[in-house]
Design an enzyme around this catalytic site. Structure first.
Site, mmCIF file in Angstrom:
data_model
loop_
_atom_site.group_PDB
_atom_site.id
_atom_site.type_symbol
_atom_site.label_atom_id
_atom_site.label_comp_id
_atom_site.label_asym_id
_atom_site.label_seq_id
_atom_site.Cartn_x
_atom_site.Cartn_y
_atom_site.Cartn_z
ATOM 1 C CG HIS A 379 -1.955 -1.036 1.248
ATOM 2 N ND1 HIS A 379 -3.240 -0.873 0.777
ATOM 3 C CD2 HIS A 379 -1.881 -2.303 1.697
ATOM 4 C CE1 HIS A 379 -3.914 -2.003 0.954
ATOM 5 N NE2 HIS A 379 -3.106 -2.888 1.514
ATOM 6 C CE LYS A 570 -6.665 13.734 0.275
ATOM 7 N NZ LYS A 570 -6.586 12.632 -0.664
ATOM 8 N NE ARG A 571 -3.778 10.066 10.028
ATOM 9 C CZ ARG A 571 -3.358 9.157 10.889
ATOM 10 N NH1 ARG A 571 -4.005 8.009 10.999
ATOM 11 N NH2 ARG A 571 -2.306 9.365 11.647
ATOM 12 C CE LYS A 576 -2.494 10.720 2.984
ATOM 13 N NZ LYS A 576 -3.202 9.841 2.021
ATOM 14 C CB THR A 678 -10.199 4.671 -0.918
ATOM 15 O OG1 THR A 678 -9.646 5.038 0.360
ATOM 16 C CG2 THR A 678 -9.489 3.437 -1.433
ATOM 17 C CE LYS A 682 -14.119 5.781 1.246
ATOM 18 N NZ LYS A 682 -13.205 5.888 2.405
HETATM 19 C C1 26Q Z 1 3.709 1.697 10.516
HETATM 20 C C2 26Q Z 1 4.648 1.535 11.513
HETATM 21 C C3 26Q Z 1 4.298 1.525 12.838
HETATM 22 C C4 26Q Z 1 2.979 1.687 13.156
HETATM 23 C C5 26Q Z 1 2.030 1.838 12.156
HETATM 24 C C6 26Q Z 1 2.391 1.846 10.835
HETATM 25 C C7 26Q Z 1 1.397 2.041 9.766
HETATM 26 C C8 26Q Z 1 0.035 1.998 10.020
HETATM 27 C C9 26Q Z 1 -0.882 2.224 9.019
HETATM 28 C C10 26Q Z 1 1.790 2.297 8.478
HETATM 29 C C11 26Q Z 1 0.861 2.518 7.462
HETATM 30 C C12 26Q Z 1 -0.487 2.488 7.730
HETATM 31 C C13 26Q Z 1 -1.518 2.769 6.716
HETATM 32 C C14 26Q Z 1 -1.261 3.064 5.473
HETATM 33 C C15 26Q Z 1 -2.328 3.441 4.523
HETATM 34 O O1 26Q Z 1 -3.442 3.709 4.926
HETATM 35 N N1 26Q Z 1 -2.038 3.473 3.223
HETATM 36 C C16 26Q Z 1 -3.034 3.849 2.233
HETATM 37 O O2 26Q Z 1 -3.701 2.671 1.788
HETATM 38 C C17 26Q Z 1 -4.799 2.988 0.950
HETATM 39 C C18 26Q Z 1 -5.504 1.702 0.617
HETATM 40 O O3 26Q Z 1 -4.757 0.950 -0.292
HETATM 41 C C19 26Q Z 1 -4.343 3.724 -0.296
HETATM 42 O O4 26Q Z 1 -5.478 4.114 -1.020
HETATM 43 C C20 26Q Z 1 -3.522 4.960 0.088
HETATM 44 O O5 26Q Z 1 -2.978 5.537 -1.076
HETATM 45 C C21 26Q Z 1 -2.415 4.566 1.049
HETATM 46 O O6 26Q Z 1 -1.722 5.718 1.491
#
Ligand code: 26Q
Length: 833
Positions: A379, A570-571, A576, A678, A682
């Site tokens: 991702h 978004k985050r 972004k 995503t 929406k």
């Molecule tokens: C990493 C290290 C330690 C703790 C947490 C994490 C962590 C947690 C969540 C790293 C990444 C995430 C989430 C990532 C994420 O949401 N990525 C997004 O995924 C979507 C679904 O595929 C995509 O549409 C987005 O482009 C992408 O940024």
């Protein structure tokens, strides 16, 4: 093995089955009767109880009862058919609220509305009582939730496995413009949607050491001993399909202490230590980690990951042994694990361990099963976001797992050496272990080596993975690589969130679109029909008012109803580029102050999103947005022309209101950085127009809807990498009078009169030749695209036509299509009708 808390009942031959019940009715009267029963008996309330919480819970239980029988039947069907099953392993499931979704999918929303109305209760009020299940950070977690909905709606035998975090995503408050985090204790008032299954508890091991033992047959086996064990207790959540009587399962693990763990310490006379040990066990599922580089390498996170992987695999293997015995020859044909990013990828090594150490298989057989059973979804394109774990941590926490990873690596590197003899650089590049400095395990490589499928989440993303991040692996195993463009569930994100538009669509083309969104295309011929446009616009205006009311409630800012609603939610992350959006607002403000307001389109820019608590720059961007908002909104010159609001605590339930009321969707990441996105889908499905770069799924959105209905701007991914070679932001700034003035306002402290210097780092990042996000490079083309959007908005029939076309052409972005592709190419499951 585990302490099963459920002792079987001694029973005589029954005259009647205890599970033989008539199905529960779905009429308003049936609902009303059950609602009263739960209120009076299950919850024991009386007529003096005015608490909305009990009203909500009574309804939740009433709806849950109706899921329960379908849930059991789905389980029986799958058990009896002995069909292949897939498991979606994810550290995050960002479910949001369950009540409305359950009613929609059961098809009882009208019935419930009517039943409650007789009791003087408004359904909308009860809906709002439910806290969001915020067990995820953002896109990746919400994708998992949309996928579960699609799997159930397609009647695919797929189970979700995750963690039952006591605390979900933090609640965001804004104080003096700064983000403040509050814990999200979402289970405080109970959770009607979960079913505890203590009888299915499993044991997960940590620590200890390994020893080699020779069995009677003369074979060498490894034993993992002196471990500190933790119990994993499953809590099941129902996942209803859309009007198809299927209810799948999401199984979430909660960690608890074992009794003997307590006892050991207790016998040594140290009661407080024993209780502390219990605490440590319960820590594992306590809190969701924020998506934050500063959280990388934290021991508790690795414990969580292994806990999820081990508990889930043990659960599947136990069911296998129950139903098939100890023959694993068909296991890979009958089971598939989809890894949601690398977070659960330790499952590769754990499945090897379980098959060898617990079930007696040899390496080759175990490897054949594992590598035909695992599939990995990536991702991210940011190299710094690829997960790595210090070998030292593995040695302490999971010594047996580390041995297995080393063995996987040795065999893998031998294969690489066969293919490219003597290519030492390549061996070092591809090794699962990164050398030099502290040794680290590269989790993405473990996932690729251990999987038969590796996919990205949008066409561009998958291409960039093949050409960049995973190039060596693509060369070795091109057949493993594939793309699965993300999607969103049209149930929550159109049918539920936008009842007005849904009704119009259904009245126009029938109800089929809810499960076959390609049918939305039938709206396209009506895009130019002025009568249809008027109906469309009226509904969208109503949705805008809902959003305006929501913004007023959350922020106190009242937006005029004639404004264009321009939204970026978004985050908060530099890639972004919320900063680029802020620069545009400052530019509009500057134009107003200069009196350049001919043919002005009044607009409200709404920005929302959470910054990871340790991500200082992201937090600074939030503060900047709030400060700009303060200045812009309190300047009388902007009255009727411009507003900026930062919307606090962005979450799933907020997006349900936001996506329906948005005119313009901001998807403005630096090209080549957003894997998919995503939120963009929406908005599109709800009839917003997109302003965006050629990044992630934007490209595919543009392909579907066409350039005339999308405001494209910015460098391509390729141009970004070219420009990076010798990037001079000052030339973009100095060569552009508008840009120069914007930077001047920022630098002279116009937005931080009493907080000198606080934005220096943010401003510095824009001017830096090393700005990875190249904000300055896209400023001019962004401003031009915004101008086009503003101009089109003034021609309302033209805008509404594009709005209709966006919805009409959004069908491809249903997660039903995505899941059908996962199933066709990877899982190969048979729908269970
Ligand atoms: C990493 C290290 C330690 C703790 C947490 C994490 C962590 C947690 C969540 C790293 C990444 C995430 C989430 C990532 C994420 O949401 N990525 C997004 O995924 C979507 C679904 O595929 C995509 O549409 C987005 O482009 C992408 O940024």
């Amino acid at each position: 093995m585990t302490n099963m808390p459920v002792k079987p009942l001694a029973k005589s031959q029954p005259a009647e089955s205890i599970t033989d019940l008539p199905p529960l009715g779905l009429s308003p009267k049936d609902i009303k009767v059950d609602y009263k029963r739960h209120f009076n008996y299950t919850l024991g309330r009386d007529r003096h109880c005015k608490s909305a919480h009990y009203a909500y819970t009574s309804l939740a239980l009433t709806v849950r009862d109706r899921l329960m029988e379908r849930w059991k039947n789905t389980r029986y069907t799958v058990d009896e058919s002995r069909c292949k099953q897939a498991y979606y392993l994810s550290m995050e499931f960002l479910l949001g609220r369950a009540l409305g979704n359950a009613m929609l999918n059961l098809g009882i929303t009208d019935s419930v509305t009517e039943g409650l109305y007789d009791l003087g209760i408004y359904l909308e009020e009860l809906i709002e009582i439910e806290p969001d299940a915020g067990l995820g950070n953002g896109g990746l977690g919400r994708l998992a939730a949309c996928f579960l909905d699609s799997c159930a709606s397609l009647q695919l035998p797929v189970m979700g496995y995750g963690l039952r975090y006591e605390y979900g995503m933090f609640r965001q408050l804004i104080e003096n413009g700064f983000q403040v985090e509050e814990p999200d204790h979402w289970l405080r008032n109970g959770n009607a949607w979960e079913l505890e299954r203590p009888e299915l508890t499993v044991r997960v091991r940590f620590g200890g050491r390994t020893e080699k033992v020779t069995t009677d047959g003369g074979r060498t086996r490894v034993r993992w001993v002196d471990t500190h064990d933790i119990l994993a207790v499953p809590f099941d959540m129902p996942v209803p399909g859309f009007k198809n009587d299927t209810v799948n399962t999401l199984r979430l693990w909660k960690s608890t202490a074992t009794d003997e763990f307590d006892l050991d310490e207790f016998n040594e006379g140290d009661y407080p230590e024993a209780v502390a040990a219990k605490n440590k066990a319960e820590q594992i599922s306590l809190v969701l980690y924020p998506n934050d580089a500063s959280e990388n390498g934290k021991e508790l996170r690795l414990r969580q990951q292994y806990f999820l992987a081990s508990a889930s695999l043990q659960d599947v293997l136990r069911r296998w042994v129950w139903t098939r015995g100890h023959d694993f020859s068909q296991f890979a044909e009958q089971n598939c694990f989809q890894l949601n990013d690398t977070h659960p990828s330790i499952a590769v090594a754990e499945l090897m361990r379980l098959l060898m150490d617990e079930h007696g298989l040899e390496w080759d057989e175990a490897w054949s099963i594992t590598s035909r059973t695992m599939a990995y979804t990536n991702h991210t394109l940011l190299p710094e976001a690829l997960e790595k774990w210090p070998v030292r941590l593995f040695e302490q926490l999971l010594p047996r797992i580390l041995e297995i990873i080393y063995e996987i690596n040795a065999r893998f590197l031998a294969e690489v050496d066969q293919r490219w003899p003597g290519d030492m650089d390549r061996l070092a590049r591809m090794s699962l272990i990164e050398e030099g400095g502290e040794k680290q395990v590269r989790m993405a490589y473990l996932a690729i080596v251990g999987s038969f499928s590796v996919n990205g989440v949008a066409a561009l993303h998958s291409k960039l993975l093949r050409e960049g991040l995973f190039r060596d692996f693509y060369e070795l195993w091109p057949h493993k690589f594939n793309n699965k463009t993300n999607g969103i569930t049209p149930r929550r994100w159109l049918a539920w969130s936008n009842p007005g538009l849904s009704e119009l669509i259904t009245n126009t083309i029938g109800e089929g679109w809810v499960t076959d969104t390609t049918q939305l295309q039938q709206l396209a011929p009506l895009a130019g029909d002025s009568q249809f446009q008027q109906r469309w616009q009226k509904i969208r205006q109503h949705n805008k008012q809902r959003l305006i009311d929501f913004v007023a409630e959350e922020t106190g800012v009242v937006l005029p109803s004639n404004f264009m609603l321009d939204v970026q939610v978004k985050r908060i992350h530099e890639y972004k580029r919320q900063l680029l959006n802020a620069l545009h607002v400052v530019h509009l403000y500057d134009r107003i102050k200069r009196g350049d307001i001919e043919n002005w389109t009044p607009r409200a820019v709404i920005i929302g999103g959470k910054a990871a608590p340790g991500y200082q720059m992201a937090k600074k961007i939030i503060k900047l947005i709030n400060n700009i908002a303060q200045v812009v909104n309190s300047d009388s010159a902007t009255e009727g022309l411009l507003r900026l609001v930062f919307l606090p605590n962005y979450r799933v339930s907020a997006m349900e209101v936001i996506c329906a009321g948005t005119d313009l969707s901001e998807q403005i990441s630096t090209a080549g950085k957003e894997a998919s996105g995503t939120g963009n889908m929406k908005f599109m499905m709800n009839g917003a127009l997109t302003i965006g770069t050629l990044d992630g799924a934007n490209i595919e959105i543009l392909e579907e809807v066409g350039e005339d209905h999308f405001f494209l701007f910015g460098l391509t991914a390729e141009q970004v990498e070219q420009t990076r070679q010798n990037y001079h932001p000052e030339s973009f700034i100095e060569g552009d009078e508008d840009f120069r003035r914007v930077m001047e306002l920022l630098k002279n402290g116009h937005f931080n009169r009493f907080e000198p210097g606080i934005f220096d780092d943010v401003i510095g990042s824009i001017e830096s030749p090393f700005d990875p996000w190249m904000t300055a490079a896209d400023f001019r083309s962004y401003i031009e695209a915004q101008k086009k959007a503003a101009a089109m908005y003034r021609d309302q029939p033209r805008w509404v036509q594009s709005s209709i076309l966006n919805t009409a052409m959004s069908g491809r972005f249903s997660s039903d299509r995505t899941i059908a592709e996962y199933n066709r190419d990877i899982w190969k499951l048979t729908p269970q009708g």
